[in-house]
Design an enzyme around this catalytic site. Structure first.
Site, PDB file in Angstrom:
ATOM      1  N   LYS A 100       0.822  -1.212   0.000  1.00  0.00           N
ATOM      2  CA  LYS A 100       0.000   0.000   0.000  1.00  0.00           C
ATOM      3  C   LYS A 100       0.858   1.264   0.000  1.00  0.00           C
ATOM      4  CE  LYS A 100      -4.017   1.740   2.572  1.00  0.00           C
ATOM      5  NZ  LYS A 100      -4.866   1.421   3.735  1.00  0.00           N
ATOM      6  N   ASP A 155      -6.686   7.993  13.263  1.00  0.00           N
ATOM      7  CA  ASP A 155      -6.468   6.676  12.644  1.00  0.00           C
ATOM      8  C   ASP A 155      -4.988   6.491  12.310  1.00  0.00           C
ATOM      9  OD1 ASP A 155      -6.364   4.421  11.057  1.00  0.00           O
ATOM     10  OD2 ASP A 155      -7.915   5.059   9.644  1.00  0.00           O
TER      11      ASP A 155
END
Lengths: 605, 234
Positions: free
Chosen positions: A69, A189
């Site tokens: 990613k 997050d």
């Protein structure tokens, strides 16, 4: 409508979830595990994904790809600083990173597609039906290229990506659904590779994102590296060992560092044991929680500036935030929780499983899109300012960051020279003044009918859709006709490339199946050949000469079939050997039985 | 809700799908298909508001949420391509309208564009009464940067203090500009209300718009100046 699933395609782990009645639920794998490690390994016997690939990390480091990613929508120049940490080989072609995978050079979307296919297969096994549509989450701070790369990965995996949703907003959906709260919430997050902060207003089922910020290159991976750096220095000093050219050792250090880091969230200290190469014994290192905190303090500190900016952009102050929600595995670190608490002045919520909440939110969004939940609506924003390069290399902004999407901006273009037939437009994303300091998204060539300078008037519409992805259209104002534009993405795959990858992924799948069938047939042939030869040697006398001849003939034809790559021919030859040796096998069995019985009394049988 | 429906200018007066007449409702009365907003729709009309400058932000938000529920692409995933395109375009207009009207400065800048055809960005203009102060600030900024690059902490600190004082003066000026702007908001709104009775009051309106434009231009200048000082001091 066809079923839509929710997917969290994470840096470290991925999950797939669905709406079970009114409750979002993560689909478990065969062993009851919900997390699929985002790891793909190439082995001589085939491609492995998830837990099986994780086992390859240390043994097969050069061919085991993790944290892919981090490379989505990027060029090689974007990741030069961290190349030393990755044991696999990276190259670049047409602005897109390629990873050496077996004898192929694959792009990050192709690797991600393998993870998506694994998740898809898991869901298909669970539902007993084909899954074709998905909502996939991305970090809120992902730029256009990174979002597009994620969408491409879905396509290659055979999934229609119905929506790209931001991870913190997905988390807020799961949180909001469960708590039915109103007010202002902040979602912090911190995952394996990325950091996001989003400030939302929850009111009457509307989830309005007020502001978002983050860093798409900051996460647990970076924490691990700090531990690895310490151990690398140690190894050099104490054992004169360098990890250079020792990918297995390098990977072992990384895996152990990650484990130690996780343990230190619950324990005061953790000891790392690493076997040294060339039977030089074992390297041991004990880390205390205080030492880890010292090593990663500046990284945690780096998350606070985006938080402050988001609060400012939302037009509120930190104390206006009613609740703080923690998402991502790295928020388990006590120091992270302390820093967040100090910033907002309130205890953050961590009762929702930080590993699963994003996937659950994706399932909620999928349900909204399928027409299930109708009273909830997410109004998200674009995280980065969109603009175009103007004369002199400055950036002129068209759509400001934190604008609610979908949104559009129009810009008029004309010509400077008589008969000019095209205008080049360079599209950028970022907050800096100069074009060169921002992210280049794409270059467009606008076709214009030849006319005197200044006469043509072409209106270009820049539309950011609900996925946060840019679409550009152009219209000739005089004629009202649509104008064609040629798009060259700066860090992305062209449509033709994606088409080829979709085809390739089918071809490879077919090839992979054929290879596996060949290998299985060969193994079986080996087995039967050995057994038959053994039987002939031991009990050849039991067979009639005709039987012996038939067996030998069948064996010879099997051996010749094995030189081909036709697994069906091998199977057929195996069957022939089976048939020819049947009566011999039977006789052999009987005689063995008699041998066994000879020395035994009846009562023993 | 009813009143909004009646006022929304749509791109066509006939439903794109079933060709029945539509009188401004954003869903066709016959086939219930969503209808495209006119490209020329203004943001006030889009949110069902008169062209007034004082807006109740709570009811503005309520209206925005209401229309979001009508237009957002989330509710059109399984629909036809045309319906999805309409939903996307309408949502984009709605979001821009809300963003613009939510903020009082953007709101008045937009009104100036609508009423007086002003440029998108009103250029900054130095307030005449602050001319000397501004010259001083320019000097202090130069001194501050010079002292910094020479590593002269003492003179950097002195220039920094002067800049901090100047910042207070500028902030006071901005507050004054904004409070006059608020007065003009009231004046404008009264003119709009009167208009519905009989007269349009063109001269008064023009005068108000002109003064607002002038105030905005000074405010832009002061804001940029403040920004420069803040950046230097950070």
């Amino acid at each position: 409508m066809a079923r839509i699933v929710g997917i969290d395609l994470g840096t470290t782990n991925s999950l797939i979830a669905y709406m079970k009645g009114k409750t979002p639920t993560v689909i478990q794998g065969p062993e009851g595990r919900t997390l699929v490690p985002s790891i793909v390994a190439y082995t001589p016997t085939g491609i492995l994904v998830g837990d099986a690939a994780k086992e390859q990390l240390v043994h097969n480091p050069e061919h085991t790809v993790y944290s892919v990613k981090r490379f989505m929508g990027k060029g090689l120049a974007d990741v030069t600083q961290e190349l030393q940490y990755f044991p696999f080989k990276l190259t670049e072609q047409n602005g897109v990173i390629r990873l050496q995978f077996g004898n192929k050079a694959l792009t990050p979307p192709e690797i991600s597609a393998m993870i998506l296919k694994e998740l898809k297969a898991r869901a298909e096994a669970f539902f007993g039906e084909e899954i074709r549509k998905a909502v996939i989450t991305v970090p809120a701070y992902f730029n256009d290229s990174q979002r597009q790369a994620t969408k491409d990965a879905g396509k290659i995996a055979g999934l229609e990506v119905v929506r790209i949703v931001n991870e913190p907003t997905a988390a807020s959906l799961a949180y909001g659904l469960q708590k039915r709260k109103q007010g202002t919430i902040a979602v912090y997050d911190l995952g394996g590779g990325t950091f996001d902060i989003s400030i939302l207003k929850l009111k009457d089922g509307i989830f309005e994102v007020l502001a978002t910020n983050g860093n798409t290159h900051l996460g647990g991976d970076d924490f691990d590296r700090r531990l690895v750096d310490v151990m690398m220095l140690d190894l050099k000093a104490k054992h004169g060992l360098s990890v250079e050219g020792r990918p297995k050792l390098q990977q072992e250090l990384r895996v152990r560092a990650e484990q130690a880091k996780c343990r230190l969230s619950a324990e005061a200290q953790a000891t790392v044991h690493v076997p040294l190469p060339d039977s030089k014994g074992e390297y041991r290192r004990t880390f205390s929680r205080a030492e880890l905190e010292n090593l990663v303090n500046d990284l945690i500190e780096k998350t606070l500036a985006p938080c402050r900016q988001a609060i400012k952009d939302a037009g509120i102050s930190a104390t206006d935030v009613d609740e703080v929600v923690l998402v991502g595995g790295s928020t388990r670190i006590p120091l992270v929780q302390q820093r967040v608490q100090a910033l907002f002045g309130k205890t953050p919520h961590c009762e929702l499983n930080p590993d699963e909440v994003v996937a659950l939110g994706a399932a909620v969004q999928a349900d909204i899109l399928s027409g299930g939940i109708q009273d909830m609506l997410l109004l998200d924003v674009t995280p980065l300012t969109l603009g175009i390069e103007t004369m002199g290399g400055a950036m002129s902004s068209l759509i400001r960051r934190n604008t609610t999407i979908p949104t559009s901006a129009k810009e008029m273009f004309t010509t400077f020279v008589d008969g000019q037939t095209s205008v080049d437009i360079h599209i950028l994303q970022g907050e800096r003044e100069l074009a060169k300091d921002n992210r280049s998204l794409a270059r467009f060539q606008l076709k214009i009918p030849p006319l005197p300078a200044g006469v043509p008037r072409v209106e270009v519409t820049f539309m950011i859709d609900a996925n946060g992805i840019l679409n550009v259209t152009a219209r000739d104002v005089r004629t009202g006709e649509a104008q064609s534009i040629e798009v060259k993405p700066s860090y992305g795959l062209s449509d033709q490339e994606i088409e080829r990858m979709i085809r390739d992924s089918f071809v490879y799948a077919k090839q992979d199946i054929q290879e596996r069938q060949q290998i299985e047939a060969m193994n079986e042939a080996d087995l039967i050949l050995r057994a038959t030869e053994k039987a002939l040697a031991r009990a050849g006398n039991l067979a009639t000469p005709e039987e012996r001849a038939a067996i030998q003939e069948a064996v010879a034809s099997l051996k010749s079939a094995m030189t081909s790559v036709d697994h069906r021919a091998i199977r057929a030859a195996i069957e022939k050997v089976d048939k020819a040796s049947y009566s011999l096998a039977e006789k052999l069995m009987n005689s063995t039985l008699q041998e066994a019985l000879k020395d035994k009394k009846l009562s023993d049988v | 809700m009813e009143s909004i429906k009646k006022e929304l200018p749509l791109a066509r007066s006939m439903c794109w799908h079933c060709q029945s007449d539509i009188g401004g409702e954003y869903f066709c009365g016959q086939c219930v298909k969503v209808q495209p907003l006119s490209k020329d729709i203004d943001y006030f009309t889009c949110l069902g508001l008169p062209r007034k400058l004082n807006i109740d932000t709570v009811s503005l938000e309520t209206k925005f949420y209401e229309l979001s529920r009508a237009f957002h692409p989330d509710f059109y995933v399984g629909k036809s391509e045309m319906e999805r395109a309409v939903s996307l375009a309408n949502s984009a207009i709605l979001n821009q309208a809300y963003r613009t009207l939510k903020d009082p400065i953007q709101r008045v800048e937009y009104l100036l564009r609508l009423e007086a055809g002003a440029a998108k960005d009103i250029p900054g203009k130095a307030p005449a009464d602050l001319f000397d102060t501004i010259l001083e600030i320019q000097e202090h900024l130069e001194e501050f940067h010079a002292a910094k690059s020479e590593g002269n902490a003492a003179s950097a600190a002195r220039a920094g203090d002067l800049l901090r004082n100047a910042r207070k003066a500028l902030e006071a000026k901005r507050a004054a500009l904004e409070s006059r702007l608020a007065e003009l908001f009231q004046i404008w709104d009264r003119l709009v209300e009167k208009k519905t009775q009989a007269h349009a009051y063109p001269a008064e309106k023009e005068q108000t718009l002109k003064e607002m434009r002038d105030l905005l231009s000074q405010r832009t200048y002061v804001t940029n100046m403040l920004q420069n000082i803040t950046e230097a001091l950070e």
